[in-house]
Design a protein around this motif. Structure first.
Motif, short mmCIF file in Angstrom:
data_model
loop_
_atom_site.label_atom_id
_atom_site.label_comp_id
_atom_site.label_asym_id
_atom_site.label_seq_id
_atom_site.Cartn_x
_atom_site.Cartn_y
_atom_site.Cartn_z
N SER A 100 0.82 -1.20 0.00
CA SER A 100 0.00 0.00 0.00
C SER A 100 0.86 1.25 0.00
CB SER A 100 -0.93 0.00 1.22
OG SER A 100 -1.80 -1.12 1.20
N ALA A 101 1.94 1.22 0.78
CA ALA A 101 2.81 2.40 0.89
C ALA A 101 3.52 2.69 -0.42
CB ALA A 101 3.80 2.20 2.02
N ILE A 102 4.12 1.67 -1.03
CA ILE A 102 4.87 1.94 -2.25
C ILE A 102 3.95 2.22 -3.43
CG2 ILE A 102 6.81 0.57 -1.44
CD1 ILE A 102 6.03 -1.61 -3.37
N ALA A 103 2.75 1.63 -3.42
CA ALA A 103 1.80 1.93 -4.49
C ALA A 103 1.33 3.38 -4.39
CB ALA A 103 0.61 0.98 -4.43
N ALA A 104 1.04 3.83 -3.19
CA ALA A 104 0.56 5.20 -2.99
C ALA A 104 1.63 6.22 -3.35
CB ALA A 104 0.11 5.40 -1.55
N ALA A 105 2.91 5.83 -3.20
CA ALA A 105 4.00 6.77 -3.49
C ALA A 105 4.26 6.92 -4.98
CB ALA A 105 5.27 6.29 -2.79
N PHE A 209 -1.73 -2.58 -5.77
CA PHE A 209 -1.09 -2.35 -7.05
C PHE A 209 -2.10 -2.17 -8.18
CE2 PHE A 209 2.42 -4.99 -4.97
CZ PHE A 209 3.14 -3.87 -4.61
N ILE A 210 -3.10 -3.03 -8.24
CA ILE A 210 -4.07 -2.91 -9.33
C ILE A 210 -4.94 -1.67 -9.13
CG2 ILE A 210 -5.68 -4.49 -8.19
CD1 ILE A 210 -5.18 -3.85 -11.99
N GLU A 211 -5.28 -1.36 -7.88
CA GLU A 211 -6.08 -0.16 -7.65
C GLU A 211 -5.30 1.10 -7.99
OE1 GLU A 211 -7.65 -0.33 -3.69
OE2 GLU A 211 -9.23 -1.77 -4.25
N ARG A 212 -3.98 1.09 -7.71
CA ARG A 212 -3.18 2.25 -8.07
C ARG A 212 -3.03 2.37 -9.57
NH1 ARG A 212 -2.60 7.21 -6.32
NH2 ARG A 212 -0.51 8.09 -6.69
N GLN A 213 -2.95 1.24 -10.26
CA GLN A 213 -2.93 1.28 -11.73
C GLN A 213 -4.17 1.97 -12.27
OE1 GLN A 213 -1.81 -2.25 -14.10
NE2 GLN A 213 -1.11 -3.18 -12.19
#
Length: 294
Positions: A100-105, A209-213
């Protein structure tokens, strides 16, 4: 046993593809391993541990420690190899938090790809050849999302490769779309061993990851393919046949995005009679593209 040297190129390629589909990732070690020497080294190390106390006592008296049986024969046994301690698995909750942290960044899809390539919290990464990231139009109006890479995707490093990809191309062309028009991706970015269904913890780890995509690509409509992907986004335990063909809204990243689920290309390859159902869904999807996007 048939030697590889006796096989034609096409036969050898088919055999390798069969092993890859079965989940076999490596056929040989990078370097030859002498298992007999390993066993002898382990036995020598065990004997040394058993007689270590007596040898230490004799050394304290100033007497010479007796040589081992290998020394008496004039042949030295190989030193035991040091075995690295197994890596400690990251707890699922910690892996989800890190994902979650690296995806949000990540502020771009390229940033997100780099972050996912460096992420080590999902065990699926250990058995896959590599990351299968989104491919196509990176500023799409339409995003097509499948469940997970298959063997062809894993080999090519691209989503929807091989026979299933050819079927998807025909599905899209039927409603006037092509790969270059959409962004293709999967819920799970690493192929599970043997194409098994990802576990609930694996799905939770990959969700950021998919949500951040989706947030970064900012599509106006989502086409969801297959049973696993539909349940992942819509929840519940219904099958794709119960969820297909109906427009729903997904709230992701502060937006509500219209989404429609249909059969996965593999479903059509395995059961061609299902093509008529998918065609109905695709016509409904095309009609919905004219509606307002939120």
């Amino acid at each position: 046993m048939i030697s590889a040297a006796d096989l034609q190129a096409a036969e050898l390629a088919a055999l390798l593809a069969f092993h890859a589909d079965a989940g076999v990732e490596w056929l040989l070690e990078d370097q030859p391993v002498d298992r007999i020497a390993e066993f002898e080294a382990m036995r020598t190390a065990h004997a040394a541990r058993q007689g270590g106390g007596d040898a230490a006592a004799r050394s304290a008296d100033g007497s010479q420690a007796p040589s081992g049986s290998a020394g008496a024969r004039g042949t030295a046994r190989p030193a035991p190899k040091e075995v690295a301690a197994p890596a400690v698995a990251m707890p699922d909750s910690q892996a989800v938090a890190e994902a979650s942290a690296i995806a949000a960044a990540a502020t771009t899809l390229d940033d997100l790809r780099a972050a996912m390539e460096g992420f080590g919290g999902c065990n699926l990464k250990n058995s896959a050849r590599g990351l299968v990231f989104a491919q196509g139009n990176m500023q799409p109006s339409i995003m097509v999302i499948g469940p997970m890479p298959n063997a062809d995707d894993d080999r090519e490093g691209l989503p929807f490769s091989g026979r299933q990809g050819a079927m998807l191309d025909r599905m899209l062309s039927g409603i006037g779309l092509a790969r270059a028009d959409v962004l293709l991706t999967n819920v799970i970015p690493w192929r599970p061993p043997g194409n098994r269904v990802p576990s609930a913890p694996e799905s939770d780890i990959c969700r950021p990851f998919i949500e951040r995509q989706i947030v970064l690509a900012a599509p106006n409509h989502l086409l969801i393919l297959g049973n696993f992907a539909a349940r992942f986004f819509f929840g519940g335990t219904q099958t794709i046949h119960q969820m297909r063909g109906e427009w729903r809204e997904l709230a992701i990243g502060g937006r509500k995005i219209p989404a429609l689920a249909t059969l996965h290309p593999q479903d059509l390859v395995a059961a061609p009679v299902s093509k008529r159902l998918a065609w109905q869904d695709l016509l409904a999807f095309r009609a919905g593209l004219a509606g307002p996007a939120t």
